[in-house]
Enzyme design. Structure first.
Site, PDB file in Angstrom:
ATOM      1  N   HIS A   1      20.984 -43.076  70.065  1.00 57.25           N
ATOM      2  CA  HIS A   1      21.421 -41.935  70.599  1.00 57.25           C
ATOM      3  C   HIS A   1      20.822 -42.047  71.928  1.00 57.25           C
ATOM      4  CE1 HIS A   1      22.821 -38.041  71.687  1.00 57.25           C
ATOM      5  NE2 HIS A   1      21.738 -37.814  72.304  1.00 57.25           N
ATOM      6  N   CYS A   2      21.347 -42.228  73.074  1.00 60.99           N
ATOM      7  CA  CYS A   2      20.789 -42.551  74.604  1.00 60.99           C
ATOM      8  C   CYS A   2      20.670 -41.240  74.970  1.00 60.99           C
ATOM      9  CB  CYS A   2      21.914 -43.394  75.304  1.00 60.99           C
ATOM     10  SG  CYS A   2      21.319 -43.464  76.963  1.00 60.99           S
ATOM     11  N   PHE A   3      19.556 -40.727  75.483  1.00 58.19           N
ATOM     12  CA  PHE A   3      19.070 -39.344  76.067  1.00 58.19           C
ATOM     13  C   PHE A   3      19.750 -39.328  77.459  1.00 58.19           C
ATOM     14  CE2 PHE A   3      16.336 -39.222  72.571  1.00 58.19           C
ATOM     15  CZ  PHE A   3      16.687 -38.025  71.785  1.00 58.19           C
TER      16      PHE A   3
ATOM     17  N   GLY B   1      23.185 -38.654  77.242  1.00 60.42           N
ATOM     18  CA  GLY B   1      23.471 -37.437  76.183  1.00 60.42           C
ATOM     19  C   GLY B   1      24.564 -37.733  75.342  1.00 60.42           C
TER      20      GLY B   1
END
Length: 275
Positions: A122-124, A127
């Site tokens: 999951h890439c913050f 998002g």
């Protein structure tokens, strides 16, 4: 979980803010400083070439960034016939089954509230989860972001070198630039705009190196046919030639993806191989 959800909102806003500041500095400060006399500037001047290169890198970075957000990994709970696997997905969605009963190469992300196929992480900063549909766009985003940051770093160093009449021929000059500039700023010998550019130099260096390192690490995993999630969970993957692994992610039109932001066709290739 609350902290992660907050980070999922703050990180994209932080990236867009840095992108806007970089664009403003390049267009309104670095590029104009390269023009000595606009009336006598040749068509292919270094300033125009510098501006064209920066716009090319920025357009590819932001274009792939948008594609990563728009093209979420495949939600296995919607529109995909998995037979018995659909029951597992339904159990995940209503909370009656734990994520430990995952199907191969799938993962339930609590932040995205979806079960994604070939989940990587999951890439913050986007998002969004990175998986089968947006992996190539994510790698291109990291590549062009690192190039844009390093390009801005070189332009900023040239601007500071001319503004402060200093040379970066000695590698230690860049390392001692920040503490020396802070002392000059508080003594009033350095303008706030110049101090801001110096701070941005170190920010561009950090982001550029981080994105370049992450891109290289992701490429090594792709060559081995693995995802970060599989490595973290110790999953065993079927050995395949590295060319097939690359083509699964980048597709047959990989060269087009290096020049302009285009959709990922890796999943289409995998389905054709399965047929």
């Amino acid at each position: 979980m609350l902290v992660l959800r907050l980070l999922n909102v703050v990180a994209p806003a932080y990236f867009l803010c840095i992108s806007l500041v970089t664009f403003v500095l390049q267009i309104f400060l670095f590029i104009p400083s390269m023009f000595r006399d606009p009336s006598t500037t040749p068509l292919l001047s270094p300033a125009l070439l510098h501006g064209a290169l920066f716009l090319f890198l920025s357009a590819n970075a932001l274009g792939n960034y948008v594609l990563v957000i728009q093209n979420s990994p495949e939600d296995l709970g919607k529109g995909i016939n998995l037979g018995k696997g659909a029951e597992v997905v339904a159990d995940w969605l209503d909370g009656s089954r734990s994520p430990g009963s995952a199907l191969p190469s799938t993962h339930f992300c609590r932040l995205c509230a979806r079960v994604t196929q070939r989940h990587d992480h999951h890439c913050f900063f986007t998002g969004n989860c990175i998986g089968s549909r947006n992996m190539r766009n994510f790698i291109m985003f990291c590549l062009y972001t690192s190039l844009a940051c390093l390009h801005s770093l070189v332009a900023g160093m040239a601007y500071i070198s001319a503004a402060l009449s200093m040379s970066f021929a000695n590698p230690l000059a860049f390392l001692t630039l920040l503490p020396h500039s802070i002392s000059q700023f508080f003594s009033g010998a350095l303008l706030s705009s110049e101090m801001f550019v110096i701070l941005m130099l170190y920010l561009w260096l950090g982001i550029g190196l981080a994105c370049a390192g992450f891109c290289c690490h992701q490429m090594l995993l792709i060559l081995r046919g693995q995802t970060r999630y599989q490595v973290r969970k110790g999953m065993v993957v079927r050995a395949r030639p590295w060319r097939e692994n690359l083509q699964e992610v980048f597709g047959k039109r990989w060269l087009l993806g290096l020049l302009i932001p285009v959709l990922n066709v890796g999943s289409d290739y995998r389905r054709q191989k399965e047929k």
